[in-house]
Design a protein around this motif. Structure first.
Motif, PDB file in Angstrom:
ATOM      1  N   UNK A  52       0.542   2.909  -3.610  1.00 32.93           N
ATOM      2  CA  UNK A  52       0.187   3.396  -4.942  1.00 32.93           C
ATOM      3  C   UNK A  52       1.465   3.422  -5.780  1.00 32.93           C
ATOM      4  N   UNK A  53       1.374   2.844  -7.004  1.00 30.62           N
ATOM      5  CA  UNK A  53       2.557   2.806  -7.871  1.00 30.62           C
ATOM      6  C   UNK A  53       2.257   3.431  -9.212  1.00 30.62           C
ATOM      7  N   UNK A  54       3.068   4.374  -9.619  1.00 33.95           N
ATOM      8  CA  UNK A  54       2.912   4.893 -10.980  1.00 33.95           C
ATOM      9  C   UNK A  54       3.278   3.798 -11.992  1.00 33.95           C
ATOM     10  N   UNK A 104      -0.152   6.673   0.493  1.00 30.09           N
ATOM     11  CA  UNK A 104       1.268   6.717   0.168  1.00 30.09           C
ATOM     12  C   UNK A 104       1.560   6.156  -1.229  1.00 30.09           C
ATOM     13  N   UNK A 105       2.444   6.857  -1.919  1.00 29.62           N
ATOM     14  CA  UNK A 105       2.804   6.501  -3.293  1.00 29.62           C
ATOM     15  C   UNK A 105       4.310   6.279  -3.369  1.00 29.62           C
ATOM     16  N   UNK A 152       0.532  13.116  12.966  1.00 30.70           N
ATOM     17  CA  UNK A 152      -0.812  12.932  12.414  1.00 30.70           C
ATOM     18  C   UNK A 152      -0.741  12.735  10.899  1.00 30.70           C
ATOM     19  N   UNK A 153      -1.433  11.713  10.403  1.00 31.75           N
ATOM     20  CA  UNK A 153      -1.517  11.468   8.966  1.00 31.75           C
ATOM     21  C   UNK A 153      -2.704  12.176   8.333  1.00 31.75           C
ATOM     22  N   UNK A 154      -2.816  12.022   6.999  1.00 28.56           N
ATOM     23  CA  UNK A 154      -3.844  12.762   6.261  1.00 28.56           C
ATOM     24  C   UNK A 154      -5.265  12.402   6.678  1.00 28.56           C
ATOM     25  N   UNK A 169       1.150  12.137  -2.970  1.00 28.40           N
ATOM     26  CA  UNK A 169       0.551  12.917  -4.058  1.00 28.40           C
ATOM     27  C   UNK A 169      -0.425  12.056  -4.844  1.00 28.40           C
ATOM     28  N   UNK A 170      -1.476  11.646  -4.156  1.00 25.93           N
ATOM     29  CA  UNK A 170      -2.529  10.800  -4.735  1.00 25.93           C
ATOM     30  C   UNK A 170      -3.876  11.418  -4.384  1.00 25.93           C
TER      31      UNK A 170
END
Lengths: 285, 253
Positions: B218-220, B195-196, B158-160, B189-190
């Motif tokens: 997501x990219x820092x 997903x990051x 299960x995902x978030x 951690x977003x």
């Protein structure tokens, strides 16, 4: 005193079309394969098979014995995917109830305790609730939390394989994991246990620690002495998995008439011939 | 000694267990198994791990050890007890994933519609229960558009997003910690737990990872490089944990 010793054929004579049959062991480990082979030789059909599945489920599917499979997985361990189970699912020749491994345990536990469900977190949020639309949730009367109500999975018959047993039906497990054999027995109307060797009751406790005598005669109805009865799955410490024949089984699924060839060689033969073949094969690995 | 891609992946898996303390690490596959044992031998000395069967190990053994080889057993860990541990929460599993999506929903069950799959795989195994009971990470040895998808075919882990939608019984102990692949390390951690990209492995570009991912990552602003193994870590891998170099076979580079 009851003597519960029977043959594989006696066990199969107790089975009926449409029954729900639980199979002990786990994946390709300590499966009651000699009884499964006898089912394959019979004209039984429309079975619901409940299993932490391995070649038991695969062979029953290959032989057209299965109406419905209830499982958390079906795998051959060292070979992850079970070819005949895959074919049955992909060709839609069987119905399926797919469960989380823990939910299967709870379903058996509920049946064992004669309650209609047990609550759990497992399954919440996953596809399990979608592919089993009959599953309901329950709201805790204590903290209001919504939990999945795993329904009881009652078995007509459980089939197990142990290392040792006595004629009265006490079964002993000498390997490091009993899997859920005891729970299958508790969840079933009738339980038949095959074993590598039938020994005198007084010898059980000297063969292994008393806690290895895991299934009591309270819950067994027949004992089959079946040397190499789990072969080609493993039955430690008596023998490890026969990877050679397991590979041959998997390869058969890719060959033309592969199942017919495999079954002619390994199924449609007397069990005594099978034992000789298993002994010889294990000696070379 | 220079580190291979497989060595980097092992260390990235080990890092997923950093801070876990005395819980059961349950790695599935060679690289995660090496990661857990390496963590236990270095920076997570209290981590609990098994031989992959029913024995909790008191000392590390080679990932290629046969069942007949002797080992130090510190506790009994049959499958029934394993499930008790799952439900107690004292576990961090690192599973594989045939498919994963941006919120960490994972599929190991089947490809195509569940009712009649194009390809039947394992079944959901323990993924539904694992993911709602304790931390979960994933190891995906081939990071590509077939594995990193917009929507998975059968939600096993299960995902978030789905944990939140299912309510507290699914979300209160839910955590997808890390995704380690042959190319990169990813996390969630977003703000919306999508997903990051956490780091790229040495020699891998950010654009390579983006091109191999079937949804927007997501990219820092600056994507760090995954750390390389220390000399001590490489020595432990080569001398104790994986002298037969089983790890190389599992990683496509």
């Amino acid at each position: 005193m009851i003597d519960k010793r029977v043959t594989e054929a006696d066990v199969v004579a107790e089975l009926r079309d449409g029954m729900t049959i639980g199979v002990g062991g786990w994946g390709s480990r300590r499966k009651p394969m000699s009884i499964i082979r006898e089912i394959l030789r019979s004209d039984l059909k429309d079975l619901t098979v409940v299993s932490y599945g391995g070649p038991d489920v695969g062979m029953l599917c290959a032989a057209g014995k299965v109406r419905k499979a209830i499982y958390g997985f079906v795998s051959l361990d060292s070979i992850p995917l079970e070819p005949y189970f895959r074919a049955a699912r992909q060709n839609k020749t069987i119905e399926a109830m797919e469960l989380d491994e823990g939910m299967l345990q709870l379903g058996l536990r509920a049946a064992a305790w004669r309650v209609s469900f047990l609550p759990c977190r497992a399954g919440m949020g996953s596809a399990i609730t979608e592919v089993n639309p009959e599953f309901a949730t329950v709201t805790s009367p204590y903290d209001g939390q919504e939990l999945l109500a795993m329904p009881a999975i009652a078995l007509d018959v459980a089939l197990l394989h142990s290392n040792r047993a006595d004629a009265r039906g006490n079964a002993q497990y000498l390997g490091i994991d009993w899997y859920f054999d005891d729970l299958f027995a508790l969840a079933a109307e009738k339980t038949f246990v095959s074993c590598e060797q039938v020994v005198a009751t007084e010898d059980l406790a000297s063969t292994g620690p008393v806690e290895s005598i895991r299934v009591s005669r309270l819950f067994t109805d027949g004992v089959v002495e079946a040397p190499f009865g789990a072969h080609f799955t493993h039955c430690v410490p008596d023998y490890y998995r026969d990877e050679t024949i397991q590979r041959e089984y998997v390869a058969s699924a890719k060959a033309d008439d592969g199942w017919a060839t495999f079954r002619a060689r390994y199924i449609d033969i007397p069990e005594s011939d099978y034992q000789a073949l298993a002994r010889a094969s294990l000696a070379t690995t | 000694m220079s580190a291979t891609r497989a060595d980097v992946c092992v260390v990235a898996c080990a890092e997923a267990f950093r801070g876990d303390g005395e819980i059961l690490a349950s790695p599935i596959g060679v690289v995660p198994t090496l990661g857990a044992r390496l963590a236990a031998l270095t920076f997570e000395p209290d981590l609990v791990y098994s031989d992959g069967d029913a024995a909790q190990l008191g000392a590390p053994i080679s990932v290629n050890a046969s069942p007949q080889e002797p080992r130090v057993i510190e506790a009994w860990l049959p499958f029934a007890r394993m499930l008790d541990i799952v439900w107690s929460g004292r576990r961090h599993v690192m599973m594989g994933a045939t498919q994963i999506d941006r919120f960490g929903n994972q599929n190991i069950a089947c490809i195509g519609p569940w009712a009649q799959p194009k390809s039947q795989l394992l079944g959901v195994r323990g993924a539904p229960g694992n993911t709602v009971n304790h931390p979960t990470s994933y190891w995906i040895p081939k990071h590509d558009l077939r594995s990193f998808v917009e929507k998975v075919d059968c939600v096993s882990g299960v995902g978030y997003d789905r944990a939140a939608a299912a309510g507290p019984s699914a979300s209160e102990f839910h955590e997808i910690r890390r995704v380690v692949t042959n190319l990169a390390v990813l996390d969630f951690e977003t703000p919306d737990n999508s997903m990051r990209l956490r780091s790229v492995h040495p020699g891998v570009s950010v654009s390579e990872v983006v091109a191999a991912t079937g949804f927007a990552l997501v990219q820092p602003d600056v994507v760090p490089e995954t750390r390389s193994p220390t000399g001590e870590e490489l020595a432990l891998l080569d001398s104790v944990l994986d002298p037969d170099k089983m790890r190389a076979a599992e990683v496509s580079s």
